[in-house]
Design an enzyme around this catalytic site. Structure first.
Site, PDB file in Angstrom:
ATOM      1  N   SER A 124       0.830  -1.213   0.000  1.00 43.57           N
ATOM      2  CA  SER A 124       0.000   0.000   0.000  1.00 43.57           C
ATOM      3  C   SER A 124       0.858   1.254   0.000  1.00 43.57           C
ATOM      4  O   SER A 124       1.981   1.250   0.522  1.00 43.57           O
ATOM      5  CB  SER A 124      -0.879  -0.003   1.261  1.00 43.57           C
ATOM      6  OG  SER A 124      -1.454   1.269   1.484  1.00 43.57           O
ATOM      7  N   TYR A 148      -1.762  -0.382  10.555  1.00 47.84           N
ATOM      8  CA  TYR A 148      -2.017  -1.060   9.261  1.00 47.84           C
ATOM      9  C   TYR A 148      -0.837  -0.822   8.313  1.00 47.84           C
ATOM     10  O   TYR A 148      -0.266  -1.760   7.755  1.00 47.84           O
ATOM     11  CB  TYR A 148      -3.313  -0.540   8.626  1.00 47.84           C
ATOM     12  CG  TYR A 148      -3.397  -0.842   7.152  1.00 47.84           C
ATOM     13  CD1 TYR A 148      -3.081   0.135   6.210  1.00 47.84           C
ATOM     14  CD2 TYR A 148      -3.732  -2.110   6.702  1.00 47.84           C
ATOM     15  CE1 TYR A 148      -3.111  -0.142   4.859  1.00 47.84           C
ATOM     16  CE2 TYR A 148      -3.769  -2.390   5.341  1.00 47.84           C
ATOM     17  CZ  TYR A 148      -3.451  -1.409   4.428  1.00 47.84           C
ATOM     18  OH  TYR A 148      -3.464  -1.684   3.080  1.00 47.84           O
ATOM     19  N   LYS A 152       2.209  -3.480   6.628  1.00 51.84           N
ATOM     20  CA  LYS A 152       2.605  -3.598   5.215  1.00 51.84           C
ATOM     21  C   LYS A 152       4.118  -3.358   5.082  1.00 51.84           C
ATOM     22  O   LYS A 152       4.816  -4.073   4.370  1.00 51.84           O
ATOM     23  CB  LYS A 152       1.822  -2.602   4.351  1.00 51.84           C
ATOM     24  CG  LYS A 152       0.329  -2.900   4.260  1.00 51.84           C
ATOM     25  CD  LYS A 152       0.057  -4.242   3.605  1.00 51.84           C
ATOM     26  CE  LYS A 152      -1.408  -4.515   3.425  1.00 51.84           C
ATOM     27  NZ  LYS A 152      -1.677  -5.852   2.844  1.00 51.84           N
TER      28      LYS A 152
HETATM   29  C1  WQD Z   1      -9.767   9.666   0.276  1.00 45.95           C
HETATM   30  C2  WQD Z   1      -9.994  11.164   0.419  1.00 45.95           C
HETATM   31  C3  WQD Z   1     -10.325  11.867   2.693  1.00 45.95           C
HETATM   32  C4  WQD Z   1     -14.183   9.799   3.219  1.00 45.95           C
HETATM   33  C5  WQD Z   1      -7.187   4.753   2.521  1.00 45.95           C
HETATM   34  C6  WQD Z   1      -6.153   4.011   3.262  1.00 45.95           C
HETATM   35  C7  WQD Z   1      -5.127   3.428   2.333  1.00 45.95           C
HETATM   36  C8  WQD Z   1      -5.788   2.645   1.227  1.00 45.95           C
HETATM   37  C9  WQD Z   1      -6.875   3.438   0.546  1.00 45.95           C
HETATM   38  C10 WQD Z   1      -5.468   0.332   1.823  1.00 45.95           C
HETATM   39  C11 WQD Z   1      -9.246  11.761   1.609  1.00 45.95           C
HETATM   40  C12 WQD Z   1     -11.575  12.116   1.861  1.00 45.95           C
HETATM   41  C13 WQD Z   1     -12.980  10.271   2.717  1.00 45.95           C
HETATM   42  C14 WQD Z   1     -15.246  10.726   3.472  1.00 45.95           C
HETATM   43  C15 WQD Z   1     -13.853  12.518   2.706  1.00 45.95           C
HETATM   44  N1  WQD Z   1      -6.276   1.419   1.739  1.00 45.95           N
HETATM   45  N2  WQD Z   1     -12.831  11.604   2.458  1.00 45.95           N
HETATM   46  N3  WQD Z   1     -15.028  12.050   3.204  1.00 45.95           N
HETATM   47  O1  WQD Z   1      -7.502   7.740   3.294  1.00 45.95           O
HETATM   48  O2  WQD Z   1      -6.626   8.147   0.937  1.00 45.95           O
HETATM   49  O3  WQD Z   1      -6.592   5.845   1.861  1.00 45.95           O
HETATM   50  O4  WQD Z   1      -7.775   3.896   1.573  1.00 45.95           O
HETATM   51  O5  WQD Z   1      -4.353   0.194   1.399  1.00 45.95           O
HETATM   52  O6  WQD Z   1      -4.322   2.589   3.114  1.00 45.95           O
HETATM   53  O7  WQD Z   1      -5.490   4.937   4.096  1.00 45.95           O
HETATM   54  O8  WQD Z   1      -8.766   6.878   1.261  1.00 45.95           O
HETATM   55  O9  WQD Z   1     -11.113   6.979   0.580  1.00 45.95           O
HETATM   56  O10 WQD Z   1     -10.563   7.127   3.053  1.00 45.95           O
HETATM   57  O11 WQD Z   1     -10.038   9.065   1.548  1.00 45.95           O
HETATM   58  O12 WQD Z   1     -13.682  13.732   2.470  1.00 45.95           O
HETATM   59  O13 WQD Z   1     -16.351  10.363   3.939  1.00 45.95           O
HETATM   60  O14 WQD Z   1     -11.366  11.395   0.655  1.00 45.95           O
HETATM   61  O15 WQD Z   1     -10.092  12.943   3.588  1.00 45.95           O
HETATM   62  O16 WQD Z   1      -8.831  13.067   1.239  1.00 45.95           O
HETATM   63  P1  WQD Z   1      -7.336   7.269   1.893  1.00 45.95           P
HETATM   64  P2  WQD Z   1     -10.195   7.458   1.650  1.00 45.95           P
END
Ligand code: WQD
Length: 333
Positions: A124, A148, A152
């Site tokens: 990741s 997490y 990895k």
């Molecule tokens: C994306 C963007 C949030 C939800 C995570 C894990 C990573 C990987 C992918 C496994 C960010 C914003 C989110 C919401 C929002 N998983 N957001 N409102 O955090 O980039 O990555 O998932 O490997 O390890 O960390 O993904 O989809 O949670 O967030 O504004 O209700 O959307 O702040 O900018 P993230 P995400």
């Protein structure tokens, strides 16, 4: 010779099973259904019209896992199985370290015992330090910010140290996988309230939530909201097939970014979803989410050069395929 897909009933695992079969590989899939259901395996069989052996097994049970190695000649393993929720890992660190590390160690032991020389590891972008310069290259400094991400990081190190003469190990660092197979038969259907943006958008579009809360609009980005590298899960699955092709012809341990190389903000994603599906999405701005970085996106050149992999699907494909699957799930309810 079979490709063993652990976590084969999962979101990325099931899509990868489809693309492996489409590419002519024979697979055996394994999953404990902790974060998936048998419907995903049925879906893979329906999409490909192919049958394949499936084992319901917890990879922490080495004796049960060994039965697969005793039964089949395995040419390569793709190891997806693992716990993957960042927030949950902060609340349950011991469970995450025990599961994600010991399942990988069990596979390494059985690889040695049965002379299996190739493994593709589901890593990741969270293994990169939060303050690494963008776009991220594979040589960027590593360092996680949650249990997490550390699991990895540690599994990558275990595999780097275990990779023996004649072994091939590919560490695939995913950015933000989204979307679903165009059939609408398989996709991302997390249990409970989704943490990730795209499934939350899809459920909000379905009326399951009042609105999407945008976590922070005061970041140093063009529109103030978080920027990420979204990659269609089918492109990601095809990247795994390319990695298997590579591992069957090469040796050594290499890390590869699997991303589009393009940064998209939260508001851009919301607007793309509305446009692609001709609907309105209610959303409001909320405080930043703890642990979030402003920007994260990949330099995908190494995978392009060494694996011949390049993400092809558009933002519109990601939004349209997500919405089609969400409506199919709704119809099933
Ligand atoms: C994306 C963007 C949030 C939800 C995570 C894990 C990573 C990987 C992918 C496994 C960010 C914003 C989110 C919401 C929002 N998983 N957001 N409102 O955090 O980039 O990555 O998932 O490997 O390890 O960390 O993904 O989809 O949670 O967030 O504004 O209700 O959307 O702040 O900018 P993230 P995400």
């Amino acid at each position: 010779m079979k490709i063993l897909v652990t976590g084969g009933a999962g979101y990325i695992g099931s899509h990868t099973c489809v693309e492996l079969i489409n590419a002519g590989y024979e697979i055996v899939a394994a999953d404990n259904f902790l974060n998936s259901t048998p419907k995903a395996i049925e879906g893979v069989r329906k999409i490909t019209a192919a049958d394949f052996p499936f084992y319901e097994v917890d990879l922490l049970d080495e004796a049960e896992l060994e039965k697969i190695f005793a039964e089949f000649e395995i040419s390569c393993i793709i190891h997806f199985a693992g716990l993957k929720a960042v927030g949950e890992s902060v609340a349950k660190p011991v469970e995450y370290y025990n599961n994600n590390i010991n399942t990988t160690l069990n596979l390494c032991k059985l690889m040695k015992k049965y002379d299996v020389k190739r493994l593709i590891f589901s890593s990741s972008a969270t293994v990169y330090r939060a303050d690494s310069p963008m776009p991220l290259t594979e040589s960027a400094e590593l360092g996680a910010t949650n249990p997490y991400g550390w699991t990895k990081f540690m599994c990558e190190q275990i595999l780097r140290d275990t990779c023996q003469e004649g072994w091939a190990v590919a560490l695939l660092r995913y950015f933000n996988p989204v979307g679903a197979h165009e059939s609408g038969i398989i996709g991302e259907n997390p249990s409970g309230v989704p943490n990730n943006l795209m499934p939350f958008i899809a459920q909000t579009a379905r009326g399951l939530h009042k609105e999407v809360r945008v976590f922070g609009n005061d970041y140093d980005t063009p529109d103030g909201t978080g920027v990420r590298d979204y990659i269609h899960v089918v492109d990601l699955a095809k990247g795994h097939v390319k990695a298997v092709d590579y591992a069957l012809k090469n040796t050594g341990c290499e890390a590869f970014n699997l991303g589009s190389g393009r940064g998209i903000s939260v508001v851009e994603m919301l607007q793309a979803f509305e446009r692609a599906n001709d609907l309105k999405l209610p959303y409001s701005f909320a405080p930043r989410r703890a642990g979030d970085n402003a920007v994260s996106y990949a330099n995908p050149e190494k995978a392009e050069k060494m694996l011949g992999f390049k993400a092809e699907k558009t933002l519109e494909d990601m939004c349209r395929d997500t919405w089609r699957f969400q409506r199919a799930v709704q119809a099933d309810v």
